[in-house]
Design an enzyme around this catalytic site. Structure first.
Site, PDB file in Angstrom:
ATOM      1  CB  SER A   1      -0.351  -1.988  11.720  1.00 16.28           C
ATOM      2  OG  SER A   1      -0.089  -0.863  10.957  1.00 16.28           O
TER       3      SER A   1
ATOM      4  NE  ARG B   1       8.000   0.505  10.928  1.00 18.25           N
ATOM      5  CZ  ARG B   1       7.745  -0.654  11.528  1.00 18.25           C
ATOM      6  NH1 ARG B   1       6.508  -1.022  11.751  1.00 18.25           N
ATOM      7  NH2 ARG B   1       8.720  -1.455  11.897  1.00 18.25           N
ATOM      8  CB  THR B   2       8.558   7.882   9.557  1.00 19.69           C
ATOM      9  OG1 THR B   2       8.372   8.821  10.622  1.00 19.69           O
ATOM     10  CG2 THR B   2       8.407   8.612   8.230  1.00 19.69           C
ATOM     11  CG  HIS B   3       4.617   3.364   7.351  1.00 21.02           C
ATOM     12  ND1 HIS B   3       4.019   3.811   8.497  1.00 21.02           N
ATOM     13  CD2 HIS B   3       4.581   2.004   7.407  1.00 21.02           C
ATOM     14  CE1 HIS B   3       3.639   2.765   9.226  1.00 21.02           C
ATOM     15  NE2 HIS B   3       3.966   1.653   8.588  1.00 21.02           N
TER      16      HIS B   3
ATOM     17  CD  GLU C   1       1.052  -6.131  -0.981  1.00 22.45           C
ATOM     18  OE1 GLU C   1       0.113  -6.642  -0.338  1.00 22.45           O
ATOM     19  OE2 GLU C   1       1.814  -5.269  -0.498  1.00 22.45           O
TER      20      GLU C   1
ATOM     21  CB  SER D   1       7.125  -0.973   7.764  1.00 19.96           C
ATOM     22  OG  SER D   1       6.810  -2.188   8.404  1.00 19.96           O
TER      23      SER D   1
ATOM     24  CG  ASN E   1      -4.121  -8.240   5.872  1.00 22.28           C
ATOM     25  OD1 ASN E   1      -3.525  -7.408   6.556  1.00 22.28           O
ATOM     26  ND2 ASN E   1      -3.770  -8.528   4.640  1.00 22.28           N
TER      27      ASN E   1
HETATM   28  I1  8IG Z   1      -1.414  -4.524   8.378  1.00 20.63           I
HETATM   29  O1  8IG Z   1      -1.645  -7.232   3.109  1.00 20.63           O
HETATM   30  C1  8IG Z   1      -0.911  -4.864   6.523  1.00 20.63           C
HETATM   31  N1  8IG Z   1       0.030  -4.151   5.961  1.00 20.63           N
HETATM   32  N2  8IG Z   1       1.691  -4.485   1.662  1.00 20.63           N
HETATM   33  N3  8IG Z   1      -0.003  -5.868   2.392  1.00 20.63           N
HETATM   34  C2  8IG Z   1       0.868  -4.856   2.622  1.00 20.63           C
HETATM   35  N4  8IG Z   1       0.949  -4.218   3.759  1.00 20.63           N
HETATM   36  C3  8IG Z   1       0.127  -4.620   4.731  1.00 20.63           C
HETATM   37  C4  8IG Z   1      -0.804  -5.647   4.577  1.00 20.63           C
HETATM   38  C5  8IG Z   1      -0.860  -6.307   3.330  1.00 20.63           C
HETATM   39  N5  8IG Z   1      -1.451  -5.785   5.726  1.00 20.63           N
END
Ligand code: 8IG
Length: 266
Positions: A34, A86-88, A187, A206, A229
């Site tokens: 991402s 990707r595949t998550h 989370e 991932s 973030n």
């Molecule tokens: I972009 O804050 C992204 N992917 N688990 N937590 C989790 N996955 C994420 C986050 C996040 N931001």
């Protein structure tokens, strides 16, 4: 094909890739997470772009902003195999599907793989758009891409050699331990605090299962997270996926420059 092992399926996929790209062997694989997609054009000259649906074993991309494509890119004297998505694990809780691109890259000849992702950061100083080298991981998915008595060593999983090279090129790069949660929910603030207590600095969905499969396949691994973030509870803002994509767009030129300078060192 239904009873092919994951390794046989990867061989079939690699043969299809060689045919569809016209490139017999690839040298280095990259998986774009991402926020990383806008960096792809800086890597080199695209010589082919394949739909993952034309390659055995690949699932269609399931996330907005993720593109189900594989590019063959010529960069200097190297052929790069670039997975634009990707595949998550959260898509179908299918570890073999998660590991398939990595195993395909290995079968296609790649000796090294750059695993990138977008993730949440636990350090308040990591503003959205900060790249962080993955120094190690904690896999909280409760699973593994390996099956059976296959006791693969994960010491120095994220190559200290490649991390040092990356920091030579960009001394401002920080490092952190990446914690993979199963997702797809983000989370809770309590889970993020737990991630910090157990030694984590980055939280995401991932990379760890792919890294394990890559180590099994004998590849050298470079992991780079883009903190898109602050993790839940680190800031008082709620998390949203649009913010994630925006952080990637604004960090794109820095990520493109970073990757294009690191790849020749691999
Ligand atoms: I972009 O804050 C992204 N992917 N688990 N937590 C989790 N996955 C994420 C986050 C996040 N931001």
């Amino acid at each position: 094909m239904t009873d092919a092992s994951p390794y046989e399926l990867a061989q079939e996929a690699a043969a299809a890739l060689a045919r569809l790209t016209g490139v017999e062997r690839h040298d280095v694989a990259l998986v774009l997470g991402s926020g990383w997609l806008p960096a792809v054009d800086a890597l080199g000259t695209a010589t082919a772009e394949i739909d993952t649906t034309d390659v055995p074993g690949f699932k269609a991309a399931a996330v907005a902003g993720h593109s189900g494509k594989i590019r063959s890119v010529r960069a200097g004297d190297k052929n790069l195999l670039v997975f634009l998505s990707r595949t998550h694990y959260y898509e179908a809780r299918d570890v073999a599907a998660v590991a398939h691109p990595v195993r395909t890259a290995a079968a296609a000849g790649c000796r090294a793989i750059v695993l990138t992702n977008g993730c949440g950061g636990l350090k308040p100083s990591w503003s959205p758009g900060t790249p962080v080298l993955i120094s190690d991981h904690i896999n909280l998915t409760g699973t593994s891409p390996l099956v059976g008595a296959n006791f693969v060593d994960l010491t120095d999983l994220y190559s200290s050699r490649l991390r040092a090279k990356a920091r030579e090129l960009d001394p401002s790069l920080d490092e952190g331990v990446y914690v993979q949660f199963p997702g797809p929910h983000y989370e809770t603030p309590a889970e993020v605090r737990m991630a910090g207590v157990i030694g984590g600095h980055l939280v995401g969905m991932s990379t760890t299962l792919e890294a394990i499969a890559a180590r099994e396949a004998g590849m050298e691994i470079l992991g780079i997270s883009l903190v898109t973030n602050l993790a839940a509870g680190i800031s008082d803002q709620p998390l949203n996926h649009e913010e994630v994509l925006e952080a990637g767009r604004s960090a794109a030129s820095r990520m493109g420059a970073l990757l294009s300078r690191i790849v020749p060192e691999i």
